[in-house]
Design a protein around this motif. Sequence first.
Motif: not given
Lengths: 110, 116
Positions: B33, B35, B50, B95, B100-104, B106
């Motif tokens: 993903y 963003f 997104r 991301m 199984n994680t949604d760490k961003l 940047f």
Amino acid sequence: DAGVTQSPTHLIKTRGQQVTLRCSPKSGHDTVSWYQQALGQGPQFIFQYYEEEERQRGNFPDRFSGHQFPNYSSELNVNALLLGDSALYLCASSFFNEQFFGPGTRLTVL
Amino acid sequence: AQTVTQSQPEMSVQEAETVTLSCTYDTSENNYYLFWYKQPPSRQMILVIRQEAYKQQNATENRFSVNFQKAAKSFSLKISDSQLGDTAMYFCAFMTSLHNTDKLIFGTGTRLQVFP
């Protein structure tokens, strides 16, 4: 819906001290992530909590620790503060992929 | 490891004009993903738009749209009819959909100034 809340807003500490920052997630969110944003930089991932356990951790020393409570709120603890720990600390909560951020806590270490 | 690069530290645009902010990223994954977040002086990080990597259609949210070029690993943000309230730092973020994680992750941000 109150959204993500963080406390305190600002904090001033001296080197060597310990600090605790708090975060309440958005209603219905079960995952909390913490980020450190140094001045003029993008946020850096510290760690993420899900079901009261640390699920993933970024490249931060063990001085940075956290906790998640049964109501999904979370704390970030930093021990033995260094001048370089001065930053904006952001908390984000999520339910599925999309993260919502709180207003942050500005930590200044003197 | 994934990286996100924003090569424009600062941009400026006149009110009502259009501006495009650039972002490139590096990943070996196929599903992820992307963003764009806005951070005004109030510090609150606000999601602007997104994009899911598996979708070929570019995302649009009112005056904000993206140009997603998966092969080129490029993800630019176009702001149409710029308003004074668009003045802020803009961060591109990645991301993974794995682990199984949604760490961003940047980028370093682009400071956008909209002037009258």
